[in-house]
Scaffold this active site. Structure first.
Site, mmCIF file in Angstrom:
data_model
loop_
_atom_site.group_PDB
_atom_site.id
_atom_site.type_symbol
_atom_site.label_atom_id
_atom_site.label_comp_id
_atom_site.label_asym_id
_atom_site.label_seq_id
_atom_site.Cartn_x
_atom_site.Cartn_y
_atom_site.Cartn_z
ATOM 1 N N ASP A 132 0.860 -1.184 0.000
ATOM 2 C CA ASP A 132 0.000 0.000 0.000
ATOM 3 C C ASP A 132 0.897 1.236 0.000
ATOM 4 O O ASP A 132 2.039 1.165 -0.447
ATOM 5 C CB ASP A 132 -0.967 -0.018 1.180
ATOM 6 C CG ASP A 132 -2.289 0.669 0.870
ATOM 7 O OD1 ASP A 132 -2.271 1.896 0.680
ATOM 8 O OD2 ASP A 132 -3.327 -0.007 0.825
ATOM 9 N N GLY B 121 4.705 -0.584 -3.839
ATOM 10 C CA GLY B 121 3.675 0.086 -3.054
ATOM 11 C C GLY B 121 2.851 1.027 -3.901
ATOM 12 O O GLY B 121 2.918 1.018 -5.132
ATOM 13 N N HIS B 122 2.083 1.858 -3.217
ATOM 14 C CA HIS B 122 1.189 2.799 -3.887
ATOM 15 C C HIS B 122 1.731 4.220 -3.897
ATOM 16 O O HIS B 122 1.015 5.150 -4.235
ATOM 17 C CB HIS B 122 -0.193 2.780 -3.222
ATOM 18 C CG HIS B 122 -0.914 1.476 -3.359
ATOM 19 N ND1 HIS B 122 -2.150 1.238 -2.783
ATOM 20 C CD2 HIS B 122 -0.576 0.335 -3.998
ATOM 21 C CE1 HIS B 122 -2.532 0.008 -3.069
ATOM 22 N NE2 HIS B 122 -1.606 -0.565 -3.803
ATOM 23 N N GLY B 123 2.991 4.387 -3.479
ATOM 24 C CA GLY B 123 3.613 5.695 -3.534
ATOM 25 C C GLY B 123 3.535 6.441 -2.216
ATOM 26 O O GLY B 123 3.320 5.863 -1.155
#
Length: 403
Positions: free
Chosen positions: A227, A249-251
């Protein structure tokens, strides 16, 4: 700017958990021994420390509370493993502690593989979300009670609740059941040289989530999760993310914002000198359409960022609706302003390298882009904007569409 060492604590008494019935056999539950050593150190005058020496330890949930009678160090040299049981919720919690130092080079292992299969918050709008969203609605003591008594679905590894003037350095967190580290109601808390890791398919394993806090720093750290590497929720002020390597991940995200009523503003976030590798997003601001109440996110700076094969390198998304449970025809009521994207370069994993989609009701204001160079290996790179008139300077590639 950044201190990379924790000052030695002189004239300190050290309380080894092995002297309180602890065992490094990987089977004995050390929660009682850890708690006992903490109570002794916390209640003693002067500078004191709790020592978990090298070895492998099992521990159930532990709540480590202040207020202590002096500065306190939690010296984690070994590896602590959480129970595999998915019914073990918030695991290690530091609450109402001033001048805490968490260090030692050791690691928290959340053993989250079983929990990931049961964690469906990315698909189910009715799953229980982080309790920090209630922080604006109830008194501090009630918040604390709720965090430990009613937090059901999000199995956090390490919590910092109302911790002040403190440092976390040289600590690792691996395979958390959900959030690795959660920050709520904290002030002047630094994370330095932390390492956080979980597979990219591990759901909701945010690296460091920050809510309702002031003066939080994350520096010189490596974070790779399923995430957001760092997520910044409502009510935050003066947040600095410096020299963080993120991926998978999502940054690095501000938000999501606007889902709940009475959310406090986000003011003063700087993300600087970071590298994102193979993430779903790069630097992102996300707010819900059909917001519960009007809100503010302002003075947000993203500077000197390297993107390596990042899906959405630069993104403002005011139509964020991951569960499909909101009315996407309604505009977000979050006013985003004073945003700077500067010196962001590298490669995009998609053709749209810049996406700035703002609210129709409250268009983004005072958005500035300068020295942007993002290329797409699969062909031409493009950008998209809506409800914003950004200022540009220097090289902007891909160029923005006409206002």
């Amino acid at each position: 700017m950044w201190s990379t060492t924790v000052a030695a604590i002189s004239d300190a008494s050290s309380y080894n958990i092995l002297d309180f019935g602890g065992a490094s056999d990987g089977k004995t539950d050390n929660a009682k021994a850890i708690k006992s050593a903490w109570v002794k150190a916390c209640s003693s005058q002067g500078k004191n420390s709790v020592l978990i020496p090298k070895g492998t330890y099992l521990s159930g949930p532990v709540l480590l509370e202040g207020k202590c009678n002096g500065p306190i160090t939690f010296q984690l040299q070994g590896l602590i493993k959480a129970p595999i049981d998915v019914n073990s919720y918030s695991w290690f919690s530091f609450s109402h502690v001033d001048q805490l130092t968490l260090t030692g080079g050791g690691a928290f292992d959340g053993q989250g593989q079983k929990a990931w299969a049961n964690n469906n918050c990315d698909k189910d709008p009715n799953c229980k979300l982080p309790i920090y969203y209630l922080a604006m609605l109830v008194e501090e003591i009630l918040i604390t009670a709720l965090m430990f008594l009613t937090f059901v679905d999000l199995h956090q590894s390490v919590r910092f609740d109302f911790v002040t003037n403190s440092v976390v350095q040289g600590i690792s967190s691996i395979n958390s059941k959900a959030f690795h580290m959660n920050v709520l109601g904290c002030k002047d808390l630094k994370f330095i040289s932390v390492r956080i890791s979980a597979p990219e398919n591990s759901r909701n394993t945010d690296g460091i989530h920050i809510g309702e806090s002031t003066g939080i720093s994350v520096a010189h750290s490596i974070i790779g999760t399923g995430d957001d590497c760092v997520s910044i929720g409502p009510g935050n002020n003066d947040i600095n993310i410096f020299d963080v390597q993120c991926g998978p991940g999502h940054g690095i995200s501000i938000g999501s914002l606007g889902k709940y009523t009475n959310e406090e503003p986000v003011r003063g976030v700087v993300v600087q000198h970071c590298t994102l590798i193979g993430t779903d997003n790069g630097v992102r601001i996300k707010t819900w359409p059909d917001s519960a109440k009007q809100g503010i996110a302002t003075n947000l700076t993203f500077d000197d960022i390297i993107m390596k094969n990042v899906q959405n390198p630069i993104i403002i998304d005011q139509q964020y609706c991951p569960f499909g449970s909101c009315n996407e025809k309604k505009s977000s009521l979050i006013q985003i302003s004073k945003v700077k994207f500067n010196n962001i370069r590298g490669t995009s994993a998609s053709s749209v390298a810049i996406s700035i989609i703002c609210s129709k009701t409250f268009p983004c204001s005072d958005v500035e882009l300068s020295e942007i160079n993002l290329k797409y290996n699969g062909g031409d790179t493009s950008s998209t904007t809506a409800n914003v008139k950004p200022r540009v300077s220097g090289q902007i590639f891909p160029s923005l569409p006409p206002a």
